[in-house]
Design an enzyme around this catalytic site. Structure first.
Site, mmCIF file in Angstrom:
data_model
loop_
_atom_site.group_PDB
_atom_site.id
_atom_site.type_symbol
_atom_site.label_atom_id
_atom_site.label_comp_id
_atom_site.label_asym_id
_atom_site.label_seq_id
_atom_site.Cartn_x
_atom_site.Cartn_y
_atom_site.Cartn_z
ATOM 1 C CG HIS A 191 3.491 4.740 -13.904
ATOM 2 N ND1 HIS A 191 2.288 4.041 -14.270
ATOM 3 C CD2 HIS A 191 3.979 3.912 -12.928
ATOM 4 C CE1 HIS A 191 1.969 2.980 -13.774
ATOM 5 N NE2 HIS A 191 2.993 2.638 -12.907
ATOM 6 C CG ASP A 201 3.905 -2.856 -13.581
ATOM 7 O OD1 ASP A 201 4.604 -1.857 -13.469
ATOM 8 O OD2 ASP A 201 2.788 -3.149 -12.864
ATOM 9 C CG HIS A 221 1.775 5.198 -9.363
ATOM 10 N ND1 HIS A 221 1.204 4.186 -8.274
ATOM 11 C CD2 HIS A 221 2.496 4.236 -10.125
ATOM 12 C CE1 HIS A 221 1.719 2.995 -8.624
ATOM 13 N NE2 HIS A 221 2.545 3.022 -9.696
ATOM 14 C CG ASP A 257 -0.112 1.188 -11.752
ATOM 15 O OD1 ASP A 257 -0.960 0.494 -11.957
ATOM 16 O OD2 ASP A 257 1.040 0.624 -11.232
HETATM 17 ZN ZN LIG Z 1 3.139 1.469 -11.063
#
Ligand SMILES: [Zn+2]
Length: 239
Positions: free
Chosen positions: A60, A64, A137, A207
């Site tokens: 995604h 980060d 997410h 995530d």
């Molecule tokens: Zn994320």
């Protein structure tokens, strides 16, 4: 197969941990799963040649997980990379790559972006496929599974020789599963090869909240790499 955790920190790097990035080394191939800030430095530290990755699988577009891509592409260019690079990711990946290549200068090699349009197989080859399912997410996010096809069993050259099969194209035919004629007698692959070895399965969540689709994807996995930013103690903050 070797999996190197280049970064495992959530949101921000720490003194000990880089942002999300995983290198999967499979034979001569290196596949990156996410490429957070500092991934290339960790690759150098881990003695993984930075020009080696042929694919980057982006889960995604949170920074980060992707801020390492511009720097990595620049260093690949500086090192004279010519091999094409394929980047898979959610819708928006092409715009992101376009944004930094159009301002910083394009990479000196071909980059192809494949935006994942839906769950299913996103890459397939003779040796393995990569499947994607939706992660749960705060933005569009994908979990990936690398699923190997069964690998041929080990070939024993000394057995082939002793059965009168000379080195060369006949060995190749045996390795590909065909019988060969050796002086009037048919030699079968099972006489010179071990049984096929099952393929391996590696799953990377990126995530995500707990996800039914990911649980299904991870069924039978040899390795599940699952993010865990918040444990039970932090449940309120997580929600
Ligand atoms: Zn994320």
């Amino acid at each position: 197969m070797k999996v190197v955790f280049l970064g495992t920190s959530g949101s921000m790097p720490t003194p000990e941990r880089g942002s999300s990035a995983i290198a999967l080394i499979r034979g001569r191939e290196v596949i990156l799963f996410d490429c957070g800030e500092g991934a290339q430095r960790q690759m150098v530290a881990a003695h993984i040649g930075i020009t080696r990755p042929k694919k980057i699988m982006v889960t995604h577009l949170h920074g980060d997980h992707v801020l390492g891509i511009p720097g990595l592409l620049q260093s690949m260019t500086l090192q004279g990379r010519e091999d094409p690079l394929d980047i898979y990711g959610p819708v928006g990946t092409a715009a992101y790559v376009q944004a930094f290549t159009s301002t910083l200068g394009g990479p000196g090699f071909k980059v192809t972006i494949y935006e994942v349009q839906g769950p299913g197989v996103v890459y397939d080859s003779k040796e393995y496929r990569i499947e994607a399912v939706r992660a749960d997410h705060s933005m569009e996010a994908w979990s990936y599974a690398l699923v190997e096809y069964p690998r041929p069993g080990r070939f024993h050259p000394e057995r082939a020789r002793s059965l009168g099969v000379p080195e060369g194209f006949l060995w190749k035919r045996l390795q590909d599963g065909g019988g060969v004629d050796a002086g009037g007698r048919v030699v079968h692959p099972s006489e010179v090869m071990e049984p096929p070895r099952p393929g391996r399965k590696v799953v990377y969540s990126g995530d995500t909240r707990p996800s039914e689709g990911l649980a299904e994807l991870a069924e039978g996995a040899d390795l599940l790499i699952h993010e865990a930013t918040f444990d039970e103690i932090l449940v309120e903050r997580a929600v």
